[in-house]
Enzyme design. Structure first.
Site, PDB file in Angstrom:
ATOM      1  N   TRP A  74       0.830  -1.201   0.000  1.00  0.00           N
ATOM      2  CA  TRP A  74       0.000   0.000   0.000  1.00  0.00           C
ATOM      3  C   TRP A  74       0.869   1.258   0.000  1.00  0.00           C
ATOM      4  O   TRP A  74       0.401   2.362  -0.275  1.00  0.00           O
ATOM      5  CB  TRP A  74      -0.943  -0.005   1.206  1.00  0.00           C
ATOM      6  CG  TRP A  74      -0.269   0.103   2.554  1.00  0.00           C
ATOM      7  CD1 TRP A  74       0.773  -0.629   3.015  1.00  0.00           C
ATOM      8  CD2 TRP A  74      -0.604   1.005   3.610  1.00  0.00           C
ATOM      9  NE1 TRP A  74       1.107  -0.257   4.298  1.00  0.00           N
ATOM     10  CE2 TRP A  74       0.278   0.746   4.693  1.00  0.00           C
ATOM     11  CE3 TRP A  74      -1.579   1.988   3.765  1.00  0.00           C
ATOM     12  CZ2 TRP A  74       0.227   1.450   5.890  1.00  0.00           C
ATOM     13  CZ3 TRP A  74      -1.627   2.682   4.973  1.00  0.00           C
ATOM     14  CH2 TRP A  74      -0.730   2.419   6.011  1.00  0.00           C
ATOM     15  N   ASP A  75       2.157   1.068   0.300  1.00  0.00           N
ATOM     16  CA  ASP A  75       3.122   2.167   0.289  1.00  0.00           C
ATOM     17  C   ASP A  75       3.045   2.955  -1.014  1.00  0.00           C
ATOM     18  O   ASP A  75       3.152   4.181  -1.026  1.00  0.00           O
ATOM     19  CB  ASP A  75       4.555   1.625   0.416  1.00  0.00           C
ATOM     20  CG  ASP A  75       4.759   0.709   1.606  1.00  0.00           C
ATOM     21  OD1 ASP A  75       3.771   0.143   2.106  1.00  0.00           O
ATOM     22  OD2 ASP A  75       5.913   0.549   2.027  1.00  0.00           O
ATOM     23  N   GLU A 111       0.154  -2.788  12.983  1.00  0.00           N
ATOM     24  CA  GLU A 111       0.261  -4.244  12.878  1.00  0.00           C
ATOM     25  C   GLU A 111       0.589  -4.921  14.201  1.00  0.00           C
ATOM     26  O   GLU A 111       0.688  -6.150  14.254  1.00  0.00           O
ATOM     27  CB  GLU A 111       1.327  -4.599  11.831  1.00  0.00           C
ATOM     28  CG  GLU A 111       0.975  -4.124  10.435  1.00  0.00           C
ATOM     29  CD  GLU A 111       2.130  -4.252   9.468  1.00  0.00           C
ATOM     30  OE1 GLU A 111       1.900  -4.638   8.314  1.00  0.00           O
ATOM     31  OE2 GLU A 111       3.282  -3.941   9.865  1.00  0.00           O
ATOM     32  N   GLN A 145       2.418   2.557  14.306  1.00  0.00           N
ATOM     33  CA  GLN A 145       2.503   3.675  13.370  1.00  0.00           C
ATOM     34  C   GLN A 145       1.155   4.376  13.278  1.00  0.00           C
ATOM     35  O   GLN A 145       0.173   3.939  13.878  1.00  0.00           O
ATOM     36  CB  GLN A 145       2.909   3.163  11.988  1.00  0.00           C
ATOM     37  CG  GLN A 145       1.900   2.220  11.355  1.00  0.00           C
ATOM     38  CD  GLN A 145       2.465   1.423  10.200  1.00  0.00           C
ATOM     39  OE1 GLN A 145       3.128   0.417  10.400  1.00  0.00           O
ATOM     40  NE2 GLN A 145       2.211   1.876   8.985  1.00  0.00           N
TER      41      GLN A 145
END
Length: 758
Positions: free
Chosen positions: A356-357, A496, A610
């Site tokens: 997805w980066d 995550e 994150q």
């Protein structure tokens, strides 16, 4: 100045210090870090910044974008191809290298402006002979099948015979420094020579795809060829050309290595070898200097679009430029079969896969600066739509589910099992639960079309992606009879460290937005784009009732929130976890893990990896009022450990949105210097690709406050930090090159460039 260490001929070719990244002394412990930092790429190929003569430790990797193989590994990964950079010098059997000789002078420099790697070493061997060796390396951006090296060799206190070995080494392994994970993805099918050219051809083990590499060695003194006793040899998996020449004290010999590479993706298998030799001949005829000049001209054009200038903050100015360099160098402007891997083409971590980066961190840069490259990245996702459909069916869903990790064929490459260093295995659930990549693909396609104005793509290819991903989400949600709402259970969001969870706000809200947008787009197409609407219905067997269902799900999807506040609950039960706050930072201004994590698992706490809820507000800021953004930022910022390089840039941008400019500047420094300072200790594995895009977004969307309104018009709301005197950058806006200059007092000018300026 960095250039002062180099001889005049190189000094005059090099850019000023604001464009140079320097390695000022040799430290073997930092070899792998600098190999990543000094990696070169031309969109087609990448090579790590290895020493030509070889040293230890080293990961001497060459990659071609899109060449993958699985063999004994868990996943298809970028194939480590024959290393063509090997070039060794001997005097009386003494190898002249930084490891075998006394280093009297040493410096390497990556010239960001010209995508050229320079090297200067002065060595004293065991016999007291002193040799000055300087080199230039580049991968041509004009002719991507050409790679060149030039070495200036000067004996300072002796006459003698210089022996030269130029090789193409096909014995390189993936993970060559990790005994447990070593794998060979290719076998040599041909090791031969043609006149003064060596040639090595390999075949990938799974797909039997052929890659051919050729090299030609030449040496000149005062314009005259001086090589003697030339011999080409095949030593197993190594093609080697040997030659020697006489050298005289104080006289410089120029040694050139011309290289060319072709694959079966470029031409028919039988044409690979002829293509390589034809390209080598053309390269030699043009000459190293002319090819390098043409290459630099391409980069000059690229930098006119991409450069960001920060006046008054030299260190950050150069660091931002470093990140832009690696990002823009890797993407291809002509091949829609390839994407941009999580480590670009600079390292093997994550196997070169796209995440997805791409859509959320890198695509905004390309959409605003190189829209033609952005189009290729979008076409990559469209090409793999059928594979996403198969992936959905395999997992029991409808529509199209994009893989968490994507290589060349669109199948899921995230492994089901992970091997620990001690040999134990554990189940990896990332692909099973982290489904938000499918929403990211759709969001990215929408933002690309919005940014570039490419409505043709929006109503054709993108519309197909939208419908099929909407079908996936409609099959993924569950209806809760008690709540009378739709849920997404057993899912993992960007954080995550907590997996799986129920009703992750980031995922649920993004799905809410996606389904609402697709429903409105379908209505718009039906009303005003009748031809495209009919084509879409026929091709996808679309029924209007589907859009009505999507609208209902969007209206009724569950979004957890803390009662009586505007703070979203990252997922159901998050507020019940043990509350731990981040209070200490290290010398690089990076959060220090709280002591309690020595006795308690991070999964039991509110600490997150994150940006998660804050990431949502970055993407869909128009959905939330300023107070909601502020409350959520303040809550989650002190609980985020930034265990991913993707995180600091998002907090910088969102901090600026709520007026927290001091933290935003600190976050930008963390992100921009992440690899240069090896802040996370893993730069050896390659450049953090998403972070490079995040750095650009922080400067342009954050400090410059750039945005587009609903009509596609530019808006700026600058937040210049006190350290900056001026910020200048360019974008492509609706096909026009636009230069933006912001002064320290936040005043700004927007200027359309003339066509001949771009």
């Amino acid at each position: 100045m960095i250039r002062d260490n180099f001889s005049k001929i190189l000094r005059e070719a090099m850019s000023e210090d604001s464009w140079l990244i320097s390695e000022d002394q040799y430290d073997a412990k930092k070899n792998l870090q600098f190999e990543s930092l000094f990696a070169l790429s031309n969109g087609y190929m990448g090579i790590r910044g290895v020493q030509e003569e070889g040293n230890h430790p080293s990961l001497p990797y060459v990659y071609i974008n899109g060449i993958f193989d699985k063999s004994e590994t868990f996943m298809r990964e970028l194939v480590t191809l024959p290393n063509w950079s090997e070039l060794k010098f001997y005097v009386e059997k003494q190898l002249l290298s930084v490891e075998r000789c006394e280093i009297l002078e040493y410096r390497r420099a990556l010239d960001l402006k010209t995508a050229t790697l320079y090297k200067h070493v002065l060595l004293r061997d065991e016999s007291g002979r002193e040799s000055l060796i300087e080199s230039v390396r580049f991968l041509s951006r004009e002719n991507v099948h050409r790679m060149g090296m030039k070495v200036y060799f000067t004996p300072l206190n002796y006459d003698g015979i210089l022996e030269i070995e130029s090789s193409i080494n096909g014995s390189i392994l993936n993970f060559c420094d990790a005994p447990r994970f070593k794998v060979k993805h290719s076998v040599v099918t041909e090791n031969s020579a043609k006149e003064d050219n060596i040639y090595l051809e390999v075949e990938t083990r799974d797909d039997l795809l052929h890659i051919g590499t050729g090299a030609s060695l030449h040496a000149y003194e005062n314009g005259e060829e001086v090589l003697r006793n030339r011999r080409c040899s095949a030593f197993g998996e190594v093609a080697l050309e040997f030659a020697d020449c006489k050298v005289k004290e104080g006289k410089t010999v120029e040694i050139l290595k011309y290289v060319s590479v072709f694959t079966e993706k470029d031409c028919e298998r039988a044409a690979i070898r002829p293509s390589v030799f034809k390209e080598l001949e053309s390269f030699r005829d043009r000459g190293f200097t002319e090819e390098h000049r043409a290459h630099k001209k391409v980069y000059d054009t690229m930098w006119k679009r991409a450069n960001v200038r920060i006046k008054g903050d030299f260190e950050l100015d150069r660091a931002v430029r470093f990140n832009i360099f690696h990002l823009m160098s890797t993407a291809s402007e002509y091949d829609d079969r390839v994407n941009v891997g999580a480590k670009l083409l600079s390292g093997e971590e994550y196997g070169g896969h796209a995440f997805w980066d791409t859509e959320l961190f890198m695509l905004p840069f390309f959409s605003f600066v190189f829209p033609e490259k952005a189009k290729r990245l979008e076409c990559y996702r469209y090409r793999l739509l059928d594979a996403a459909r198969k992936n959905a069916r395999k997992n029991g869903y409808q529509g199209a589910q994009y893989p968490w990790e994507s290589a060349d064929d669109g199948t899921e490459q995230c492994p089901d099992w992970t091997i620990e260093p001690d040999g134990s295995c554990y189940r990896c659930y990332v692909a099973k639960y982290e489904h938000h990549v499918t929403a990211a693909v759709m969001y990215g396609a929408y933002k690309y079309a919005e940014t570039t104005g490419d409505t043709d793509f929006l109503y054709k290819e993108a519309a197909e992606i939208f419908v099929e991903t909407a079908r996936f989400w409609a099959s993924r949600v569950l209806y809760n009879e008690t709540l009378k709402l739709y849920e997404i259970r057993e899912v993992t969001g960007p954080d995550e460290w907590h997996e799986p969870v129920n009703n992750n706000v980031y995922t649920n809200y993004l799905v809410k937005w996606c389904l609402r947008f697709v429903s409105s787009l379908i209505t718009e197409m039906k009303d005003s784009r009748e031809a495209e609407y009919r084509s879409l219905c026929e091709k996808l067997h679309f029924m209007e009732e589907e859009a009505e269902t999507w609208k209902e799900i969007s209206d009724k999807i569950y979004i957890p929130k803390k009662e009586g506040t505007k703070i979203f609950e990252q997922f159901e039960g998050y507020f019940d976890l043990y509350e731990v706050l981040i209070e200490k930072y290290d010398k690089n201004d990076w959060p220090i893990r709280p002591e309690i994590l020595k006795t308690m698992s991070v999964t039991e706490t509110q600490l997150i990896k994150q940006a998660d809820v804050v990431m949502l507000m970055h993407l869909l800021g128009q959905e939330f009022d300023e107070e909601t953004i502020r409350e959520n930022y303040n809550y989650y910022e002190k609980r985020t450990l930034h265990g991913s390089s993707l995180s600091p840039s998002i907090y910088a941008i969102m901090g600026l949105k709520i007026g927290d400019s001091s933290k935003a500047y600190r976050y930008l420094r963390r992100a921009a210097l992440l690899d240069l300072w090896n802040i996370q200790g893993n730069t050896r594995e390659g450049i953090h690709a998403a972070n490079t895009g995040g750095v650009w977004q922080t400067v342009v969307f954050g400090f410059a406050g750039l945005s587009l309104d609903e009509n596609g018009e530019l808006h700026l709301q600058p937040h210049m930090p006190k350290e900056w005197e001026e910020l200048q950058f360019s974008i492509m806006h609706r096909g026009e090159a636009t230069e933006i200059t912001i002064k320290g007092d936040n005043s700004y000018t927007i200027r359309k460039r003339e066509a001949n300026e771009v």
